[in-house]
Write an enzyme that holds these catalytic residues in place. Structure first.
Site, PDB file in Angstrom:
ATOM      1  CG  ASP A   8      -2.119   0.909   5.779  1.00 55.30           C
ATOM      2  OD1 ASP A   8      -2.390   2.113   5.558  1.00 55.30           O
ATOM      3  OD2 ASP A   8      -1.435   0.229   5.002  1.00 55.30           O
TER       4      ASP A   8
HETATM    5  C1  BGC Z   1      -0.869   2.968   2.792  1.00 49.70           C
HETATM    6  C2  BGC Z   1      -0.041   3.546   3.924  1.00 49.70           C
HETATM    7  C3  BGC Z   1      -0.286   5.022   4.029  1.00 49.70           C
HETATM    8  C4  BGC Z   1      -1.756   5.252   4.224  1.00 49.70           C
HETATM    9  C5  BGC Z   1      -2.121   6.709   4.346  1.00 49.70           C
HETATM   10  C6  BGC Z   1      -2.323   3.350   2.884  1.00 49.70           C
HETATM   11  O1  BGC Z   1      -3.008   3.004   1.715  1.00 49.70           O
HETATM   12  O2  BGC Z   1      -0.759   1.563   2.783  1.00 49.70           O
HETATM   13  O3  BGC Z   1       1.321   3.281   3.707  1.00 49.70           O
HETATM   14  O4  BGC Z   1       0.473   5.560   5.062  1.00 49.70           O
HETATM   15  O5  BGC Z   1      -2.477   4.735   3.122  1.00 49.70           O
HETATM   16  O6  BGC Z   1      -1.977   7.343   3.130  1.00 49.70           O
END
Ligand code: BGC
Length: 750
Positions: free
Chosen positions: A234
């Protein structure tokens, strides 16, 4: 060996150590790293689950900056309420087409974390409180997206069930709970649809960051489930790049440039990281880049109008009709009548959540406009805002008064309520599940002047209805239903579409009834999953708690009958080929076309461990014309009856009776059948630490004891008292039941 694999190996051998390290990090927010020298291109990834957020210029991961226009489909909590895998697949195909058009190779979704608490700020991005439902639906979406040659990123693996302290908190969860509740949706999607990537969660699980969790990322995901794709972090989940590589994390996003790559190079050089581990991850990155190329070469396009129409159909299927007293819906206004539309959300749609999943929609339906044009020439539609969004200022009183005046003179009153953006979002959790105070004040005031209020709700996580639902005639829960939410709500209101959604999450009477209540969101960096496997309806049912609306519930403008339920068994647990087939007939007994979801629940009546009363193990959604009957069938395998045994470290089915219940919701079960399964009894090898009970339950142990003159050990009254004692403890009580020598002999004979 395939040509592609050969190719990867060749290129691997041509890469320098520095180039390999660079490939295990992105090159910027949304791209993998290219290696121009070898013609290895970069690819782009983008959020997200219900629509593309492709940032072609300024980048961020929390939805601050803009993104290219894309269709905003209903968010996961809405779409999850459709209980329709075919719809998930179709929406997935559309997402794939849009990704292709935008040059995006991997869509960062679907999100399938369990809704442990209704307070989780990101519940709008998750499908259900039930792992079977989430797994089935997400499998279909992954198939749909990947059918377009575009990858997915199944997220957030694992136990990311809150936003509070999400980047650091340790979810303390026992293995049985992980295996039965928090992992099975991931397991099912991985096994059935092989997502190109899995995204690790930010949080820790039992003290270890998910990004470094060897058990989660390597032992369970790859070795047990056979995951063949790549694990991506993530955004910002990596704390120690080398530990993460060792744990099984292939790609770090966004890249900690100059730090993570340098750490990898240094670790290989000083021998603390085997280069083979790095090579495995690099191969996976290369494979991801390779498999993305065909779609990038296509001259892709999509029709925004078609996709908008699909978003509208998806929003129809996502809505759940909770209440419809006196069949007040669908609304059929008499010629010349007045329809009062109250609530700012009718004019300013609330249709998606905030954060990384925020889409820049191609179009936006506004319910008020849609209703005005649908009723033009038939009825007069008048509007009052009733409340301000996110405000509590003096103007509120005037808004309230205007709305009450309008309602008191109107024939029909439709009230659009819900959660404003600032009440639920990625990044923070809610502190209560009530509608905002100004909306509740409005609702009660309207109820004083009108006795057939129709409420249309727009919210991502559930909201409490128990404090006001008796004051209204109808409630249509529309969730955050995407860019066509406004039009879809009007279609449903007027009966152009018939609600077919079912709750994928229970609506409790009070927040306090939720089983995670005492342990959410934890403290001092730790959140105890103290309720274990009992989340959602598993807990409400087991505690015999009244709920406002149970899991699986949803009304329709027509009616259905489920009957002829039959259960047949072939194969067996010992032979490893158990197949239980549940069949039923479902008939549309009303006057409109509609759809019913036949739900199959299983309960273990004679379990040796605590188990839920019933768990969803199958469902079929059927569309039926008036008077039409269809036969449906669900197959249950051994796993549907099993629990995860901590003692035996495996799935266990116990002999005995199981209940199979079929119905239209978890609390409206029309038929319950009992079946008996035979399964091998598992026992740990007997030893001095085994209890007297365990010795006596074991055929050989019982035989050895009964061969000897050990009457005390066979006295039923005494066994009740000392049965739970380990044999070596009994032996220590001199002169009581057996001596140390006798115990040694028993064990030797075993
Ligand atoms: C989120 C993810 C997301 C990623 C990219 C993170 O803060 O938890 O779900 O895909 O950012 O935007």
């Amino acid at each position: 060996m395939s040509e592609a694999a050969n190719d990867s190996i060749n290129r691997l051998s041509e890469l320098t150590l520095e180039e390999k390290a660079s490939l295990c990090l992105g090159s910027d927010f949304w791209h993998t790293a290219p290696v121009e020298r070898l013609g290895i291109p970069r690819i782009m990834v983008s959020d997200g689950p219900h629509g593309l957020r492709a940032q072609l210029e300024e980048a961020d991961h929390v939805g601050i900056g803009g993104s290219a226009p894309a269709t905003c489909f209903p968010t996961a909590s809405a779409l999850g309420s459709s209980w329709n895998p075919e719809l998930f697949r179709t929406v997935g195909e559309a997402l794939g087409r849009e990704a292709k058009k935008l040059g995006v190779s991997v869509v960062l979704g679907p999100g399938i974390n369990m809704k442990r608490s209704p307070l989780c700020g990101r519940n709008f991005e998750y499908v259900s409180e039930d792992p079977w439902l989430a797994g089935e639906l997400a499998t279909a979406m992954v198939h749909g997206i990947q059918s377009q040659g575009i990858g997915t990123s199944l997220k957030h693996y694992a136990a990311n069930n809150q936003e509070d302290d999400r980047l650091r908190v340790s979810a303390e969860v026992d293995e049985r709970t992980l295996r039965e509740i928090y992992l099975p949706a991931f397991e099912r999607v991985v096994k059935l649809s092989q997502p190109w990537t899995v995204m690790c969660a930010y949080n820790k699980v039992n003290g270890i960051y998910c990004s470094e969790h060897h058990w989660l990322l390597t032992e369970v995901l790859r070795e047990e489930w056979g995951f063949e794709g790549l694990v991506v972090s993530d955004w910002g989940a990596v704390h120690d790049r080398v530990a993460a590589l060792k744990g099984g994390l292939d790609l770090e996003m966004p890249p900690n440039l100059g730090v993570s790559d340098a750490a990898i190079v240094a670790a290989v050089r000083d021998g603390s990281l085997y280069e083979s581990i790095l090579d495995d991850s690099v191969s996976r990155v290369l494979h991801l880049v390779d498999r993305s190329q065909p779609a990038l070469r296509e001259d892709a396009s999509f029709d925004p109008d078609d996709h908008h129409a699909l978003a509208r159909r998806a929003a129809h299927e996502s809505a759940v009709l909770l209440k419809n007293d006196g069949d007040v819906l669908p609304l059929e206004p008499e010629p010349g009548s007045t329809v009062a539309v109250i609530g700012e959300f009718a004019r300013t749609p609330r249709y998606q959540g905030a954060g990384s999943s925020q889409v820049n929609p191609t179009r936006l339906d506004v319910a008020l406009d849609e209703l005005q044009s649908a009723l033009a020439g038939r009825a007069e539609v008048r509007f009052a805002a009733g409340f301000g969004i996110g405000t509590t200022d003096d103007g509120e009183q005037q808004l309230l008064q205007e709305a009450v005046e309008l309602a008191s003179g109107a024939d029909h009153v439709v009230v659009f309520l819900g959660l404003p953006g600032e009440d639920e979002s990625e990044g923070f959790d809610r502190t209560h599940i009530d509608l905002p105070a100004n909306q509740l004040v409005l609702l009660h005031a309207l109820a004083e002047v009108h006795d057939r209020l129709i409420v249309i709700l727009a919210n991502g996580g559930i909201v409490r209805v128990s404090t006001w639902e008796d004051r209204v005639a109808a409630i249509l829960e529309c969730w955050l239903s995407g860019q066509a939410a406004g039009g879809a709500a009007v279609d449903l209101l007027l009966g152009v579409a018939n609600p077919t959604g079912k709750l994928a999450e229970t609506i409790p009477v009070r927040l306090h009834d939720n089983s995670s209540y005492l342990n959410f969101p934890g403290e001092e960096g730790i959140v105890q999953y103290g309720e274990g496997i009992f989340i959602g309806y598993r807990a409400y049912d087991r505690l015999i708690q009244p709920v406002s609306y149970p899991f699986g519930f949803g009304l329709s403008y027509t009616s259905f009958r489920i009957d002829d339920v039959d259960v047949s068994i072939t194969g067996s647990v010992p032979d490893g080929d158990l197949a239980v087939t549940v069949t039923a007939s479902v008939t549309n007994t009303g006057r409109r076309p509609g759809a019913e979801v036949v739900q199959v629940y299983v309960g273990d009546i004679e379990a040796s461990v605590a188990r839920p009363l019933r768990e969803l193990k199958g469902f079929v959604k059927v569309h039926l014309e008036p008077g039409e009957t269809q036969h449906v069938s669900c197959q249950l395998d051994e796993r549907a009856f099993a629990f995860w045994s901590r003692r035996f470290q495996r799935w266990v089915v116990e002999s005995g009776e199981f209940m199979i219940a079929v119905g239209s919701s978890s609390r409206d079960l029309v038929a319950t059948e009992t079946i008996t399964l035979d399964a091998p009894r598992l026992a740990l090898p007997l030893g001095p630490d085994s209890t007297l009970h365990e010795w006596l339950e074991d055929d050989r142990g019982r035989e050895l004891i009964s061969k000897r003159d050990m009457r005390l050990l066979q006295d039923p009254e005494l066994i009740k008292v000392i049965g739970t004692m380990p044999m070596h403890t009994l032996a220590a009580f001199q002169g009581m039941a057996l001596s140390h020598d006798e115990l040694d002999e028993l064990i030797a004979e075993l």
